[in-house]
Write a protein that holds these residues in place. Sequence first.
Motif: not given
Length: 379
Positions: A16-18, A234-237, A244-245, A251-253
């Motif tokens: 997620l950092n990447l 897995i799709i996040m819409l 989306l930003r 978003l964290t782990y």
Amino acid sequence: SAIMDVLAEANGTFALNLLKTLGKDNSKNVFFSPMSMSCALAMVYMGAKGNTAAQMAQVLSFNKSGSGVDIHQGFQALLTEVNKTGTQYLLRTANRLFGEKSCDFLSSFRDSCQKFYQAEMEELDFISAVEKSRKHINSWVAEKTEGKIAELLSPGSVDPLTRLVLVNAVYFKGNWNEQFDKENTKERPFKVSKNEEKPVQMMFMQSTFKKTYIGEIFTQILVLPYVGKELNMIIMLPDETTDLRTVEKELTYEKFVEWTRLDMMDEEKVEVSLPRFKLEESYDMESVLCSLGMTDAFELGKADFSGMSKTDLSLSKVVHKSFVEVNEEGTEAAAATAAIMMMRCARFVPRFCADHPFLFFIQHSKTNGILFCGRFSSP
């Protein structure tokens, strides 16, 4: 097992950092394989000492694991599981370190690469045969990725001063557990932004899937399983009115794990519209890794790779290339694929219409490893 959980957390945090770093320019598509990148860098980390090792552990989130856990044994188990034969998907990871032959690499280091990472340390002559070395690396990668990744190193990317090149490529091909009917695919507008649309080939299917809605980020999450259900997309819409930003920032782990728990999702009939797409992305990882705090490894004089060689060495190049194709049958990726949703009035079958930017992840069910991360924001 405990080591797998520790590793999933380390690799997921790094992933997620990447994603956030590679996705700074939010108009761009993003596609990469974090697991593949973690593996490749962990191999380098095995030969690092001192401050170089400390910085790498920090960036790769290995320091979370506490000292009692052997990271390399964890990777050995993970790679064995993900690359095992007899799966209904095809996954090929290609990791190799190419070192300048005059540098005399320690046999203990070479043996460990082989043992833990199924990878070789190969010596080349960068000093007097630089072009031959570059072509050799490219043909090795092409062979490992079924020809999908042909020209990993562009001309001029290695030179006679090159000492150590880390190469990392992944090829993935999976079919959907339920395929989209090609007859339903139609050209539709994709809303790149509030004032820009581009046409896409939009696939369509009505079927039963696991999904959920995360109120705090106004986002639907849909799970599309591949054949055998060993892997899921897995799709996040986000809702149309949500950027989306906003989702990426939140978003964290920990949240990713909480939001994507299959046992907490509803299984229901849903109309899925998902664009057919193909992404091919290349990343020169030096600036990205430096910005995350892994600076010494790239600087001669500061880099400490004494666990690898007695010669003064620094990392010259870290290149990652990934390829994904998402179509009616499934996903072909020398890295991933995607779909999305919109809640309508309850009488109707809910719709997930991925006609605006979304995030997608391909996850290995058994280990929870995130094999691929992507953002589709522009056809």
